[in-house]
Every structure is written in structure tokens, then in C-alpha cells.
Write a protein that holds these residues in place. Structure first.
Motif: not given
Length: 78
Positions: A4-14
Motif C-alpha cells: 500500500a505504501c508503494s502504491m501511495r508513492l506511485a499516486g495510486m491512493e484509492d
């Protein structure tokens, strides 16, 4: 699988939020024994990661020390 952290960094918040909710749901379904087993496994994992980091630092320092020693011996022999 991305965290989830790497997704947030990639702008994939949802997507990160959905993953976190799914993980929380799965964890809440665990029995106490299963959760304890998971916690112990994660603790071992973190300990091993710490050991690997220390080992990497020690090896890196030794390589640098050997390079300095090798260079100083080459300069003396010139």
C-alpha cells in the motif's frame, strides 16, 4: 504484489486504501493463534532484515578499508 505504501508513492491512493481495507479485514478474521503466528513470523522477518543490514554495512566498510589499504600500498610501491 505492491505494498500500500508503494502504491501511495506511485499516486495510486484509492488502490492503496482498498488494499489496506482488505488486509485489515483478513487480519480481523484471524483467530488469536493465527494472529500470534503471523506476528511472530513478521518479528522474525524484521530481525533477519536487521541482521542483513548490519552484515551489508560491515561488508561495505571492509571493502572500503581494503581499497584504501590497497591504494596506499600501491602508492608506496611506486
Amino acid at each position: 504484489m505492491q505494498s500500500a505504501c508503494s502504491m501511495r508513492l506511485a499516486g495510486m491512493e484509492d488502490t492503496a486504501e482498498l488494499l489496506e481495507k482488505k488486509q485489515a479485514s483478513e487480519i480481523s478474521k484471524m483467530s488469536l493463534e493465527e494472529a500470534l503466528t503471523l506476528a511472530r513470523a513478521f518479528s522474525h522477518y524484521l530481525n533477519l532484515m536487521g541482521i542483513a543490514e548490519v552484515h551489508h554495512r560491515v561488508v561495505s566498510v571492509r571493502i572500503k578499508e581494503h581499497a584504501v589499504l590497497y591504494q596506499s600500498l600501491n602508492l608506496q610501491g611506486s
